[in-house]
Write a protein that holds these residues in place. Structure first.
Motif, PDB file in Angstrom:
ATOM      1  N   LYS A   1      23.382  50.922   7.401  1.00 67.40           N
ATOM      2  CA  LYS A   1      22.904  49.809   6.570  1.00 67.40           C
ATOM      3  C   LYS A   1      22.701  48.553   7.425  1.00 67.40           C
ATOM      4  O   LYS A   1      21.684  47.855   7.301  1.00 67.40           O
ATOM      5  CB  LYS A   1      23.908  49.554   5.432  1.00 67.40           C
ATOM      6  CG  LYS A   1      23.522  48.503   4.434  1.00 67.40           C
ATOM      7  CD  LYS A   1      22.233  48.801   3.682  1.00 67.40           C
ATOM      8  CE  LYS A   1      22.406  49.775   2.562  1.00 67.40           C
ATOM      9  NZ  LYS A   1      21.107  50.109   1.915  1.00 67.40           N
ATOM     10  N   ALA A   2      23.624  48.284   8.307  1.00 71.33           N
ATOM     11  CA  ALA A   2      23.517  47.097   9.174  1.00 71.33           C
ATOM     12  C   ALA A   2      22.284  47.226  10.085  1.00 71.33           C
ATOM     13  O   ALA A   2      21.547  46.267  10.307  1.00 71.33           O
ATOM     14  CB  ALA A   2      24.785  46.926  10.001  1.00 71.33           C
ATOM     15  N   LEU A   3      22.065  48.444  10.580  1.00 70.61           N
ATOM     16  CA  LEU A   3      20.926  48.714  11.467  1.00 70.61           C
ATOM     17  C   LEU A   3      19.605  48.541  10.715  1.00 70.61           C
ATOM     18  O   LEU A   3      18.673  47.879  11.176  1.00 70.61           O
ATOM     19  CB  LEU A   3      21.057  50.153  11.981  1.00 70.61           C
ATOM     20  CG  LEU A   3      20.230  50.542  13.188  1.00 70.61           C
ATOM     21  CD1 LEU A   3      20.783  49.851  14.426  1.00 70.61           C
ATOM     22  CD2 LEU A   3      20.287  52.069  13.394  1.00 70.61           C
ATOM     23  N   GLU A   4      19.572  49.139   9.537  1.00 69.18           N
ATOM     24  CA  GLU A   4      18.362  49.117   8.709  1.00 69.18           C
ATOM     25  C   GLU A   4      17.990  47.677   8.329  1.00 69.18           C
ATOM     26  O   GLU A   4      16.829  47.298   8.337  1.00 69.18           O
ATOM     27  CB  GLU A   4      18.677  49.959   7.470  1.00 69.18           C
ATOM     28  CG  GLU A   4      17.640  50.053   6.400  1.00 69.18           C
ATOM     29  CD  GLU A   4      18.285  50.692   5.140  1.00 69.18           C
ATOM     30  OE1 GLU A   4      19.034  51.688   5.286  1.00 69.18           O
ATOM     31  OE2 GLU A   4      18.063  50.160   4.038  1.00 69.18           O
ATOM     32  N   LYS A   5      18.991  46.864   8.016  1.00 67.16           N
ATOM     33  CA  LYS A   5      18.745  45.480   7.593  1.00 67.16           C
ATOM     34  C   LYS A   5      18.718  44.515   8.786  1.00 67.16           C
ATOM     35  O   LYS A   5      18.557  43.313   8.604  1.00 67.16           O
ATOM     36  CB  LYS A   5      19.810  45.040   6.581  1.00 67.16           C
ATOM     37  CG  LYS A   5      19.785  45.833   5.290  1.00 67.16           C
ATOM     38  CD  LYS A   5      18.611  45.411   4.408  1.00 67.16           C
ATOM     39  CE  LYS A   5      18.456  46.334   3.220  1.00 67.16           C
ATOM     40  NZ  LYS A   5      17.411  45.864   2.294  1.00 67.16           N
ATOM     41  N   LYS A   6      18.954  45.066   9.988  1.00 64.89           N
ATOM     42  CA  LYS A   6      18.962  44.266  11.220  1.00 64.89           C
ATOM     43  C   LYS A   6      19.907  43.073  11.135  1.00 64.89           C
ATOM     44  O   LYS A   6      19.544  41.947  11.500  1.00 64.89           O
ATOM     45  CB  LYS A   6      17.539  43.787  11.562  1.00 64.89           C
ATOM     46  CG  LYS A   6      16.538  44.908  11.787  1.00 64.89           C
ATOM     47  CD  LYS A   6      15.262  44.371  12.394  1.00 64.89           C
ATOM     48  CE  LYS A   6      14.280  45.424  12.785  1.00 64.89           C
ATOM     49  NZ  LYS A   6      13.803  46.290  11.684  1.00 64.89           N
ATOM     50  N   VAL A   7      21.108  43.319  10.607  1.00 66.83           N
ATOM     51  CA  VAL A   7      22.099  42.238  10.538  1.00 66.83           C
ATOM     52  C   VAL A   7      23.313  42.593  11.394  1.00 66.83           C
ATOM     53  O   VAL A   7      23.723  43.755  11.451  1.00 66.83           O
ATOM     54  CB  VAL A   7      22.552  41.921   9.090  1.00 66.83           C
ATOM     55  CG1 VAL A   7      21.480  41.160   8.353  1.00 66.83           C
ATOM     56  CG2 VAL A   7      22.987  43.157   8.345  1.00 66.83           C
ATOM     57  N   PRO A   8      23.876  41.597  12.071  1.00 67.92           N
ATOM     58  CA  PRO A   8      25.046  41.892  12.903  1.00 67.92           C
ATOM     59  C   PRO A   8      26.308  42.138  12.087  1.00 67.92           C
ATOM     60  O   PRO A   8      26.520  41.529  11.041  1.00 67.92           O
ATOM     61  CB  PRO A   8      25.199  40.630  13.766  1.00 67.92           C
ATOM     62  CG  PRO A   8      24.489  39.554  13.045  1.00 67.92           C
ATOM     63  CD  PRO A   8      23.439  40.198  12.180  1.00 67.92           C
ATOM     64  N   LEU A   9      27.125  43.044  12.598  1.00 70.87           N
ATOM     65  CA  LEU A   9      28.451  43.322  12.052  1.00 70.87           C
ATOM     66  C   LEU A   9      29.402  42.902  13.177  1.00 70.87           C
ATOM     67  O   LEU A   9      29.471  43.561  14.213  1.00 70.87           O
ATOM     68  CB  LEU A   9      28.545  44.826  11.771  1.00 70.87           C
ATOM     69  CG  LEU A   9      29.638  45.359  10.894  1.00 70.87           C
ATOM     70  CD1 LEU A   9      29.604  44.729   9.508  1.00 70.87           C
ATOM     71  CD2 LEU A   9      29.532  46.868  10.770  1.00 70.87           C
ATOM     72  N   ILE A  10      30.081  41.779  12.981  1.00 73.72           N
ATOM     73  CA  ILE A  10      30.884  41.203  14.067  1.00 73.72           C
ATOM     74  C   ILE A  10      32.356  41.496  13.791  1.00 73.72           C
ATOM     75  O   ILE A  10      32.882  41.108  12.751  1.00 73.72           O
ATOM     76  CB  ILE A  10      30.658  39.673  14.144  1.00 73.72           C
ATOM     77  CG1 ILE A  10      29.166  39.369  14.183  1.00 73.72           C
ATOM     78  CG2 ILE A  10      31.368  39.075  15.339  1.00 73.72           C
ATOM     79  CD1 ILE A  10      28.810  38.037  13.574  1.00 73.72           C
ATOM     80  N   PRO A  11      33.021  42.204  14.703  1.00 74.50           N
ATOM     81  CA  PRO A  11      34.412  42.560  14.421  1.00 74.50           C
ATOM     82  C   PRO A  11      35.355  41.363  14.463  1.00 74.50           C
ATOM     83  O   PRO A  11      35.180  40.453  15.272  1.00 74.50           O
ATOM     84  CB  PRO A  11      34.764  43.558  15.526  1.00 74.50           C
ATOM     85  CG  PRO A  11      33.781  43.334  16.606  1.00 74.50           C
ATOM     86  CD  PRO A  11      32.548  42.763  15.989  1.00 74.50           C
TER      87      PRO A  11
END
Ligand code: NAD
Ligand code: MG
Length: 384
Positions: free
Chosen positions: A137-147
């Motif tokens: 989902k993050a890839l598809e929406k091109k949004v960062p997932l920051i730990p």
């Protein structure tokens, strides 16, 4: 321009520390959305201090009280679990801090990603339950997932500037928790209050118990697999009781990078909120003399069997990490209520992993079902 932060789980350990970071950087961040499960008193106090656009109280029996307390303000009040997802789908914020504990954090986080919002992820269970779907989902929406988890923030920071350079392996450090060096004959008698006393970190109850059983490190191995696209055998755990090195990356050329500092979650929280920038603060600094000695040892997986169960789930893949997580949430909950002993938690997780049907490539719906089945089965073992 300030970054508008939605803190899901603002009344918890991560949530309250995030609000300290926001208060200290009022020119950079505003708290736009605050959510709590049952602690309406603290939610109201936070709302009056930070003046968010929206608050959500997940326990809807508390709605009237929150609504009444905020009646003289423009703050909108929502209630119920569904409202968490509805608010995550709104447009009024720039970044979600996912700081709800456990499986309950999954749906709002998925909703934020679907909404194209960057997510600062503290809630590791989200990736343990449905890591493939969340990352996709993050890839598809091109949004960062920051730990935000300190080990994963460390690895993330070590990878900045490395482009496509290949990782040979990562080393997740573990404090070892309050029972480092102890054996089963000691652990069998451990009670809730003792398990909640972590030597280096002050955290919520669930993660404190997970740290005491080493389940936390197992969940973090699964979290790391998804965040950094690793094979299970590229992830090593090393006990480092001083918690100064927060984790390491070893590259193809054998070179290792570590991220270090005193154990203080405000640092990874601030890094994730401000990413890609670093901003100044007055947190205490590590000076290499206090502590002067950094030590390392292998985890004792014979005693702390939760870690080996989590590694089994990591290698098995499919819905097994989801089953492990669900059973563990039930087990920790029961232990916190003095219903089962410390070592019983491991048996409960193991028996649930043996019982629930394995699915190699689950859909999101199948993850939800596996979670429910695993919870029901684990709970049935406690009632016997
Ligand atoms: P906590 O128990 O202190 O706080 C949890 C928050 O989630 C609270 O605001 C609570 O109201 C909310 N919440 C709980 N159940 C909910 C539900 N069913 N629906 C809606 N909201 C709910 O937990 P914490 O220690 O702040 O940890 C939060 C997450 O961050 C966990 O996933 C944990 O593993 C992770 N994490 C925490 C730390 C830490 O230092 N505390 C470090 C690394 C990662
Ligand atoms: Mg951690």
């Amino acid at each position: 321009m300030t970054k508008r932060i939605a803190i899901f789980g603002s009344t918890g350990s991560i949530g309250t520390q995030a609000l300290q970071v926001i208060a200290a950087n009022a020119d950079k961040f505003t708290a736009e959305i605050l959510t709590a499960h049952t602690n309406e008193t603290l939610l109201i106090k936070q709302a009056l201090q930070f003046n968010p656009n929206i608050v959500v109280i997940a326990d809807d029996s508390k709605y009237a009280k929150v609504k009444e307390a905020l009646a003289g303000t423009p703050i909108k009040v929502f209630a119920g679990e569904k409202a968490l997802e509805e608010v995550a789908a709104m447009n009024c914020y720039d970044l979600m801090l996912a700081a709800i504990v456990g499986y309950a954090g999954l749906k709002p986080t998925l909703q934020a990603l679907d909404n194209g919002k960057p997510v600062a992820l503290a809630n590791k269970e989200t990736l343990v339950v449905a890591g493939d779907i969340v990352m996709q989902k993050a890839l598809e929406k091109k949004v960062p997932l920051i730990p935000v988890d300190s080990e994963h923030s460390a690895i993330f920071q070590c990878l900045v500037g490395e482009g496509r350079n290949k990782i040979e392996k990562i080393i997740l450090t573990a404090s070892g928790g309050p029972f480092l060096g102890k054996k089963p004959n000691f652990l069998v008698n451990v009670k809730r209050d003792h398990a909640l006393q972590h030597p280096n970190w002050s955290m919520g109850a669930k993660i404190s118990v997970d740290s005491a059983t080493l389940m936390n490190k197992g969940l973090e191995m699964i979290e790391a697999k998804w965040l950094f696209n690793l094979q299970p055998d590229q992830i090593q755990v090393l006990v480092h009781p001083q918690s100064i090195i927060h984790s390491l990356v070893q590259f193809e050329d054998g070179s290792m990078k570590a991220q270090m500092g005193l154990p203080d979650m405000k640092l990874p929280i601030q890094y994730a909120l401000a990413f890609p920038h670093r901003i100044p603060n007055d947190f205490p600094r590590y000076d290499f003399k206090k502590p002067a000695t950094l030590t390392f040892e292998d985890p004792d997986m014979k005693t702390f069997r939760n870690l080996s169960l989590a590694i089994n789930a990591l290698y098995k893949g499919g819905n097994m990490p989801c089953i492990l997580n669900a059973a563990n949430e039930i087990a920790v909950f029961a232990f916190l209520r003095n219903r089962i002993g410390f070592l019983d938690m491991t048996d409960l997780v193991e028996r649930t992993m043996d019982k629930i049907q394995f699915i190699a490539n689950p859909t999101l719906e199948q993850y939800y079902e596996s979670d429910g089945e695993a919870r029901n089965f684990a709970a049935s073992l406690i009632q016997m």
